[in-house]
Design an enzyme around this catalytic site. Structure first.
Site, short mmCIF file in Angstrom:
data_model
loop_
_atom_site.label_atom_id
_atom_site.label_comp_id
_atom_site.label_asym_id
_atom_site.label_seq_id
_atom_site.Cartn_x
_atom_site.Cartn_y
_atom_site.Cartn_z
N SER A 160 0.85 -1.18 0.00
CA SER A 160 0.00 0.00 0.00
C SER A 160 0.89 1.23 0.00
CB SER A 160 -0.88 -0.01 1.25
OG SER A 160 -0.05 -0.05 2.38
N LYS A 161 0.25 2.36 -0.25
CA LYS A 161 1.00 3.60 -0.33
C LYS A 161 1.45 3.99 1.08
CE LYS A 161 0.60 8.05 -2.53
NZ LYS A 161 -0.25 8.95 -3.26
N ARG A 162 2.73 3.90 1.34
CA ARG A 162 3.22 4.18 2.70
C ARG A 162 4.58 4.82 2.63
NH1 ARG A 162 2.10 -1.08 6.13
NH2 ARG A 162 4.31 -1.30 5.81
N VAL A 200 3.25 2.53 -5.45
CA VAL A 200 2.24 1.51 -5.68
C VAL A 200 1.47 1.75 -6.97
CG1 VAL A 200 0.24 0.40 -4.63
CG2 VAL A 200 1.93 1.45 -3.18
#
Ligand code: GLU
Length: 484
Positions: free
Chosen positions: A256-258, A264
């Site tokens: 996930s976008k982190r 991503v």
């Protein structure tokens, strides 16, 4: 052939609620490979019944990314086809008709419970250690009461009366999966606003679009018993299912976008200068095992060996360095024409203005230094400007007097070189070095820095040939005079 013996038909069914995720791109690619390998059709279906979260801009972005990846569809919102429309928001009449049919057969029932009440009951069930399923309150309402309340216009959703038995799935990746009785409660088919839920629209459409194989991410596995039940209730034969494992962050959670994790969105990689071929190869091999040691597979190679049985069952961690390595490998081995096509959006204006043949030659000259297409602007700069800017590491290289003397001698020698060729430049550099007692790094680095402002780059004879005699001589003279 499909399990029912008909044509192979697969679908990619994105929800247009954001950008295309690399996991979605891989799902699309697996579907595409499977269909193309079996002479089947690929359908693109837009699952946009979540009106609040869906947008036309997102749909456009997803379609653009799929086109960039080179994944074509046989049927879809742009392509049309015999099973359209291909946006779920344009198929509401069909869902309503199917819901009515289920209602008429008592396979579904109106539910008058409101959201707040449902939530309260869910909490109570949770606190008592019971599954948070719908408690079936409206399932057994007497028929006349139900009908009277519906006639009176009372707000209601439509729920599926879940058959009380277990369900078994022969998943093409995961093998046999059993869903025991009670694993799902009576779930909503149509919301009180008339819109279908994901599971209902999906099951109706997979049947209506004659989908033979559903290839999708493992996170949808809990939805599958719902869709199997619906398929049976609607009188259809279920498609075959293949649930492919997730792509993971380094801590093995779903990618996930982190902060600190790799990008991503397909679009982020595209803008960073990954070529579609690299991204597809990398993503395919994150789940698919070709059965040998190959680390990069072209589309044609994958079409020869792709099989769902070779998709692993466990998730794989996304390694951005490996993707960059694949990308660099493809860039280093591509010819000028291919590089020019890939580089289109990354070329500085000066490069665009070059005659095509010169551009291709230049791209072949610098390709060995590229990892991403976004590196192009920097790598091309020395060849496009009158005087290149010196990178910090290069500044001190021309300080020593012998380095400057070398540049002066070489300028003179190159100016009078009889035939301007890579061979000629190579031997001139050598002979000038020999004359001044310089070799190796002491010889090549000052010349490279004088010519390009960089400490690394293509072979010097190639650099010289790409620059042309006049620019080489003038840059060497400037370096000799201490004004690079
Ligand atoms: N619209 C769903 C998603 O984007 C697709 C699920 C499916 O393939 O059935 O996750």
């Amino acid at each position: 052939m499909s399990p029912a013996g008909g044509a192979t038909r697969v679908r990619f069914a994105p929800s247009p609620t954001g950008w295309l995720h690399v996991g979605g791109a891989r799902t699309a690619y697996f579907n595409w490979l499977f269909a193309r390998r079996h002479g089947g059709a690929v359908v693109l279906r837009i699952e946009d019944t979540d009106v609040e979260r869906s947008s036309a801009a997102s749909e456009q972005g997803v379609l653009d990314d799929l086109a960039w990846l080179g994944l074509d569809f046989d049927e879809g919102p742009r392509e049309g086809g015999p099973h359209g429309p291909y946006r779920q928001s344009e198929r509401l009449g069909l869902y309503r008709a199917k819901a009515e049919a289920l209602l008429a057969r008592d396979a579904a029932y109106p539910c008058f419970c409101d959201d707040a009440d449902l939530e309260r009951r869910r909490q109570i069930a949770h606190a008592a250690g019971r599954p948070p399923h719908y408690d079936g309150r409206c399932r057994d309402l007497p028929r006349d009461e139900r009908e009277a309340r519906v006639r009176a216009g009372e707000a209601h959703s439509l729920r599926f009366a879940v058959p009380r038995r277990e369900w078994t799935l022969q998943d093409l990746v995961r093998g046999e999966v059993t869903f025991p009785e009670g694993v799902v409660g009576d779930f909503v088919l149509l919301r009180s606003n008339g819109l279908p839920t994901y599971n209902f629209a999906c099951a109706v459409d997979d049947a209506a679009m004659e989908i033979s194989h559903v290839i999708r991410a493992e996170e949808h596995l809990p939805n599958t018993p719902r869709q199997l039940m619906l398929c049976e209730a609607l009188g259809g034969r279920p498609p075959a299912y293949a649930h492919v494992p997730l792509i993971l962050n380094r801590d093995r959670t779903k990618m996930s976008k982190r902060e600190g994790e790799a990008a991503v969105a397909v679009g982020d990689w595209r803008r960073a200068g990954v070529v579609a071929e690299a991204l597809l190869s990398y993503l395919a091999l994150l789940g698919f095992h070709p059965g040998d040691e190959r680390e990069i597979l072209t589309r044609a190679e994958l079409l020869e060996c792709f099989a769902l049985e070779r998709v692993g069952r466990s998730g794989s961690i996304f390694d951005p360095d490996k993707l960059r390595w694949v990308n660099a490998h493809l860039l280093h081995h591509a010819d000028g024409a291919r590089l020019a096509a890939w580089a289109e959006e990354f070329l500085p204006a000066g490069a665009r203005a070059l005659p095509r043949a010169d551009l291709e030659r230049l791209l072949e000259g610098v390709r060995g230094n590229l990892a991403m297409l976004a590196d192009l602007a920097g790598e091309l700069e020395p060849f496009l400007v009158e005087r290149p800017a010196f990178e910090p590491a290069a500044v001190a290289v021309l300080d020593p007097a012998p380095a400057r003397a070398l540049c002066g001698e070489l300028a003179a020698a190159l100016e009078s070189l009889a035939e301007w060729s890579e061979e000629g430049v190579k031997s001139t550099i050598r002979s000038t070095g020999a004359q001044l007692g310089l070799k190796g790094r002491d010889l090549f680095q000052p010349v490279r820095v004088a010519l390009t402002g960089r400490v690394h780059g293509p072979e010097l004879p190639l650099v010289a040939s790409l620059l042309g005699r006049a620019r080489c001589v003038s840059r060497l003279r400037a370096a000799a005079a201490g004004r690079p």
